[in-house]
Write a protein that holds these residues in place. Structure first.
Motif, PDB file in Angstrom:
ATOM      1  N   GLU A   1     -42.509   3.041  -4.917  1.00 14.58           N
ATOM      2  CA  GLU A   1     -41.482   4.031  -5.291  1.00 14.58           C
ATOM      3  C   GLU A   1     -41.490   4.267  -6.801  1.00 14.58           C
ATOM      4  O   GLU A   1     -41.372   5.406  -7.268  1.00 14.58           O
TER       5      GLU A   1
ATOM      6  N   THR B   1     -46.835 -15.591 -10.076  1.00 17.95           N
ATOM      7  CA  THR B   1     -48.036 -15.864  -9.279  1.00 17.95           C
ATOM      8  C   THR B   1     -48.851 -16.987  -9.911  1.00 17.95           C
ATOM      9  O   THR B   1     -49.113 -16.957 -11.124  1.00 17.95           O
TER      10      THR B   1
ATOM     11  N   GLN C   1     -47.976 -14.842 -15.626  1.00 16.32           N
ATOM     12  CA  GLN C   1     -47.207 -13.721 -16.202  1.00 16.32           C
ATOM     13  C   GLN C   1     -45.711 -13.920 -15.938  1.00 16.32           C
ATOM     14  O   GLN C   1     -45.288 -13.913 -14.779  1.00 16.32           O
TER      15      GLN C   1
ATOM     16  N   ASN D   1     -42.321   7.686  -8.921  1.00 16.43           N
ATOM     17  CA  ASN D   1     -41.455   8.233  -9.977  1.00 16.43           C
ATOM     18  C   ASN D   1     -42.281   8.560 -11.228  1.00 16.43           C
ATOM     19  O   ASN D   1     -42.115   9.617 -11.841  1.00 16.43           O
TER      20      ASN D   1
ATOM     21  N   SER E   1     -37.985  -3.920 -10.873  1.00 16.08           N
ATOM     22  CA  SER E   1     -38.302  -2.523 -11.225  1.00 16.08           C
ATOM     23  C   SER E   1     -37.628  -2.162 -12.544  1.00 16.08           C
ATOM     24  O   SER E   1     -38.212  -1.510 -13.397  1.00 16.08           O
TER      25      SER E   1
ATOM     26  N   SER F   1     -43.474  -1.401  -7.742  1.00 12.52           N
ATOM     27  CA  SER F   1     -43.447  -0.929  -6.340  1.00 12.52           C
ATOM     28  C   SER F   1     -43.946   0.515  -6.223  1.00 12.52           C
ATOM     29  O   SER F   1     -43.999   1.255  -7.211  1.00 12.52           O
TER      30      SER F   1
ATOM     31  N   PHE G   1     -42.723 -12.011 -16.389  1.00  9.81           N
ATOM     32  CA  PHE G   1     -41.967 -10.781 -16.662  1.00  9.81           C
ATOM     33  C   PHE G   1     -40.715 -10.730 -15.777  1.00  9.81           C
ATOM     34  O   PHE G   1     -39.600 -10.679 -16.260  1.00  9.81           O
ATOM     35  N   SER G   2     -40.921 -10.728 -14.427  1.00 13.12           N
ATOM     36  CA  SER G   2     -39.808 -10.483 -13.494  1.00 13.12           C
ATOM     37  C   SER G   2     -38.775 -11.611 -13.535  1.00 13.12           C
ATOM     38  O   SER G   2     -39.112 -12.776 -13.777  1.00 13.12           O
TER      39      SER G   2
ATOM     40  N   TRP H   1     -41.124 -14.902  -9.058  1.00 13.61           N
ATOM     41  CA  TRP H   1     -42.343 -14.324  -8.455  1.00 13.61           C
ATOM     42  C   TRP H   1     -43.581 -14.643  -9.282  1.00 13.61           C
ATOM     43  O   TRP H   1     -44.556 -13.877  -9.257  1.00 13.61           O
TER      44      TRP H   1
HETATM   45  C1  LIG Z   1     -46.371 -11.507  -4.184  1.00  9.85           C
HETATM   46  C2  LIG Z   1     -45.759 -11.107  -5.484  1.00  9.85           C
HETATM   47  C3  LIG Z   1     -46.310 -11.549  -6.684  1.00  9.85           C
HETATM   48  C4  LIG Z   1     -45.723 -11.205  -7.902  1.00  9.85           C
HETATM   49  N1  LIG Z   1     -46.233 -11.732  -9.071  1.00  9.85           N
HETATM   50  C5  LIG Z   1     -45.565 -11.539 -10.236  1.00  9.85           C
HETATM   51  C6  LIG Z   1     -45.991 -12.218 -11.427  1.00  9.85           C
HETATM   52  O1  LIG Z   1     -46.979 -12.978 -11.446  1.00  9.85           O
HETATM   53  N2  LIG Z   1     -45.249 -12.039 -12.554  1.00  9.85           N
HETATM   54  C7  LIG Z   1     -44.164 -11.213 -12.604  1.00  9.85           C
HETATM   55  O2  LIG Z   1     -43.575 -11.068 -13.660  1.00  9.85           O
HETATM   56  N3  LIG Z   1     -43.733 -10.564 -11.482  1.00  9.85           N
HETATM   57  C8  LIG Z   1     -44.415 -10.716 -10.321  1.00  9.85           C
HETATM   58  N4  LIG Z   1     -43.977 -10.092  -9.157  1.00  9.85           N
HETATM   59  C9  LIG Z   1     -42.748  -9.297  -9.200  1.00  9.85           C
HETATM   60  C10 LIG Z   1     -42.929  -7.817  -9.010  1.00  9.85           C
HETATM   61  O3  LIG Z   1     -43.427  -7.202 -10.172  1.00  9.85           O
HETATM   62  C11 LIG Z   1     -41.574  -7.236  -8.564  1.00  9.85           C
HETATM   63  O4  LIG Z   1     -41.316  -7.755  -7.273  1.00  9.85           O
HETATM   64  C12 LIG Z   1     -41.554  -5.725  -8.539  1.00  9.85           C
HETATM   65  O5  LIG Z   1     -41.618  -5.194  -9.827  1.00  9.85           O
HETATM   66  C13 LIG Z   1     -40.283  -5.205  -7.819  1.00  9.85           C
HETATM   67  O6  LIG Z   1     -39.134  -5.770  -8.351  1.00  9.85           O
HETATM   68  P1  LIG Z   1     -38.028  -6.482  -7.408  1.00  9.85           P
HETATM   69  O7  LIG Z   1     -38.749  -7.411  -6.477  1.00  9.85           O
HETATM   70  O8  LIG Z   1     -36.975  -7.024  -8.270  1.00  9.85           O
HETATM   71  O9  LIG Z   1     -37.457  -5.314  -6.503  1.00  9.85           O
HETATM   72  P2  LIG Z   1     -36.324  -4.244  -6.936  1.00  9.85           P
HETATM   73  O10 LIG Z   1     -36.625  -3.725  -8.301  1.00  9.85           O
HETATM   74  O11 LIG Z   1     -34.992  -4.851  -6.714  1.00  9.85           O
HETATM   75  O12 LIG Z   1     -36.582  -3.075  -5.884  1.00  9.85           O
HETATM   76  C14 LIG Z   1     -36.105  -3.165  -4.534  1.00  9.85           C
HETATM   77  C15 LIG Z   1     -36.480  -1.857  -3.839  1.00  9.85           C
HETATM   78  O13 LIG Z   1     -35.823  -0.744  -4.498  1.00  9.85           O
HETATM   79  C16 LIG Z   1     -36.781   0.227  -4.903  1.00  9.85           C
HETATM   80  N5  LIG Z   1     -36.389   0.793  -6.191  1.00  9.85           N
HETATM   81  C17 LIG Z   1     -35.970   0.104  -7.291  1.00  9.85           C
HETATM   82  N6  LIG Z   1     -35.725   0.967  -8.308  1.00  9.85           N
HETATM   83  C18 LIG Z   1     -36.008   2.214  -7.858  1.00  9.85           C
HETATM   84  C19 LIG Z   1     -35.969   3.525  -8.434  1.00  9.85           C
HETATM   85  N7  LIG Z   1     -35.598   3.694  -9.708  1.00  9.85           N
HETATM   86  N8  LIG Z   1     -36.343   4.578  -7.656  1.00  9.85           N
HETATM   87  C20 LIG Z   1     -36.746   4.404  -6.368  1.00  9.85           C
HETATM   88  N9  LIG Z   1     -36.797   3.175  -5.767  1.00  9.85           N
HETATM   89  C21 LIG Z   1     -36.427   2.107  -6.487  1.00  9.85           C
HETATM   90  C22 LIG Z   1     -38.093  -0.541  -5.037  1.00  9.85           C
HETATM   91  O14 LIG Z   1     -39.210   0.313  -4.869  1.00  9.85           O
HETATM   92  C23 LIG Z   1     -37.976  -1.551  -3.895  1.00  9.85           C
HETATM   93  O15 LIG Z   1     -38.364  -0.953  -2.675  1.00  9.85           O
HETATM   94  C24 LIG Z   1     -44.577 -10.367  -7.924  1.00  9.85           C
HETATM   95  C25 LIG Z   1     -44.039  -9.910  -6.713  1.00  9.85           C
HETATM   96  C26 LIG Z   1     -44.602 -10.277  -5.518  1.00  9.85           C
HETATM   97  C27 LIG Z   1     -43.980  -9.778  -4.234  1.00  9.85           C
END
Ligand SMILES: Cc1cc2nc3c(=O)[nH]c(=O)nc-3n(C[C@H](O)[C@H](O)[C@H](O)COP(=O)(O)OP(=O)(O)OC[C@H]3O[C@@H](n4cnc5c(N)ncnc54)[C@H](O)[C@@H]3O)c2cc1C
Length: 387
Positions: A374, A161, A126, A378, A135, A372, A128-129, A159
């Motif tokens: 959070e 996987t 996948q 929401n 987020s 996440s 996406f990120s 990220w």
């Molecule tokens: C082990 C692992 C596997 C993954 N596998 C995949 C994959 O296969 N494909 C893929 O596309 N993605 C994957 N991801 C990515 C995952 O979807 C993102 O890590 C996740 O959506 C959070 O985004 P970020 O890491 O950029 O954190 P951020 O969005 O930067 O968030 C950082 C912190 O801020 C908080 N936050 C952000 N916005 C808000 C808000 N509006 N209100 C309150 N709190 C907020 C979050 O909850 C978090 O605590 C994976 C992640 C991990 C850790």
């Protein structure tokens, strides 16, 4: 909701049990019962065994190779397979892009891509990120520009996987940077991971393992026939997919099996007589039962092709919290044996992997991936509580 099994469900459960007893390889079941983590190869072996039986995608429509099972049958299978120590199949093809192509793809895409997803001949990841879009996924910046009959894709996914095993990636890309809302300019493309310009770089996570990757896309040529649905409608397909992802990340069947295993380990160590430990375990079991009922309620609402809606966020939130509590209680149970590495210069692992420090460290990610906690809160606040 009546959770007792009908005579037909009981007969189905017996059929499932007999199949699993006869076909789940002993080494795979042992890995679970010794509280290890299944390897990628073990997971794919089980995938192929289920494929031979026609049970690899029980939730897909029969005309596309699914099993046509009821919600209760799927639940029974999941609970029985997990309790027996079977691996959880990866969701990327079977639960994510497969259903998307069934609903929004065209005939050519279904004929080309669905059969190798089912057989396991092609593995998917996948995309996406991105480094600047997690987020806030709609802010993604990987670009896809037209060039004749192709798109040229440039950007970075992160990220990703099991990207190191993937033959294909379904990716969100920006096709209209001028759109009045960022969500409107996004499309979904199917990208061959062997294309020139694709580079996969491992990310080693806090548990010391290689689960995830950076994927660099440097001028990657993607045929226009690999566009899913309509251009600039990718966000709609992604929303459909993310609601399904949250349900799978909640992982109810496996969490139930892990609590059963935790209980057996605790009994063997005489910890069930410890009132503090026993109370924590009972609390966990009670919350697990509540989640199981919610899960069944939600699956019934979903029906074939249904929309899980905001309830999937609730399920993801609670399911991943429970999985983390399992890891915490397991650490308590294992005591010093939870230590990750042998002392001195040895690098042999001590104790059970899933129930040791490795498993506990990786469990921190449960409340991050798939959106996440959070963000789920929401969604629940806005769409269920109307705040
Ligand atoms: C082990 C692992 C596997 C993954 N596998 C995949 C994959 O296969 N494909 C893929 O596309 N993605 C994957 N991801 C990515 C995952 O979807 C993102 O890590 C996740 O959506 C959070 O985004 P970020 O890491 O950029 O954190 P951020 O969005 O930067 O968030 C950082 C912190 O801020 C908080 N936050 C952000 N916005 C808000 C808000 N509006 N209100 C309150 N709190 C907020 C979050 O909850 C978090 O605590 C994976 C992640 C991990 C850790």
């Amino acid at each position: 909701m009546d959770l007792s099994l009908s005579p037909a469900d009981l007969a189905f459960r017996d059929q499932v049990r007999a199949f699993i007893a006869a076909n789940l390889p002993a080494d795979i079941a042992d890995t679970f019962h010794q509280a290890g983590r299944h390897s990628f190869d073990q997971m794919m072996r089980w995938h192929r065994i289920l494929y031979q039986k026609g049970w690899v995608a029980p939730h897909w429509p029969v005309e596309h190779g699914g099993a046509g099972w009821s919600v209760m049958q799927q639940h029974i299978f999941d609970s029985e397979a997990m309790a027996a120590g079977a691996p959880r199949l990866r969701p990327f093809a079977l639960r994510m892009i497969g259903p998307i192509l069934i609903h929004f793809g065209n005939d050519w895409q279904r004929e080309r891509f669905l059969p190798p997803m089912l057989s396991g001949a092609e593995y998917w990841c996948q995309g996406f990120s991105e480094p600047g879009a997690g987020s806030d996924l709609a802010s993604l910046s990987t670009r896809a520009e037209h060039d004749g009959d192709d798109y040229i894709v440039t950007g970075q996914k992160t990220w990703t996987t099991t990207g190191q095993h993937a033959d294909w990636m379904f990716a969100l890309v920006r096709t209209d940077p001028q759109a009045d809302r960022p969500q409107k300019g996004i499309s979904m493309l199917l990208i061959d991971m062997k294309s020139p310009g694709v580079t996969v770089r491992p990310i080693v996570t806090i548990d010391g393992d290689h689960h995830v990757n950076d994927v660099f896309l440097d001028g990657v040529r993607v045929p226009a026939s690999h566009l899913v649905g309509q251009e600039n409608k990718g966000w709609d397909y992604a929303k459909f997919l993310l609601a399904h992802e949250r349900v799978t990340v909640a992982n109810v069947g496996q969490a139930k099996a892990e609590i059963g295993l935790l209980k057996r380990l605790a009994q063997a160590r005489g910890r069930l007589d410890d009132p503090v430990f026993a109370t924590s375990l009972i609390d966990l079991e009670t919350d697990m039962s509540a989640l199981e009922v919610t899960n069944l309620r939600m699956l019934s609402q979903l029906g074939p092709g249904g929309d899980a809606g905001a309830l999937s966020s609730f399920l993801k939130l609670r399911g991943t919290e429970i999985q983390q509590r399992i890891s915490e209680l397991a650490m308590d149970l294992m005591g010093p044996e939870a230590a990750p590495w042998q002392g001195g210069n040895g690098d042999a692992r001590l104790g059970p992997e899933r129930y040791g420090t490795h498993g506990w460290l990786f469990s921190r990610a449960f409340t991050v991936f798939g959106g996440s906690s959070e963000i789920q809160k929401n969604i629940v606040a806005k769409q269920i509580l109307g705040l």
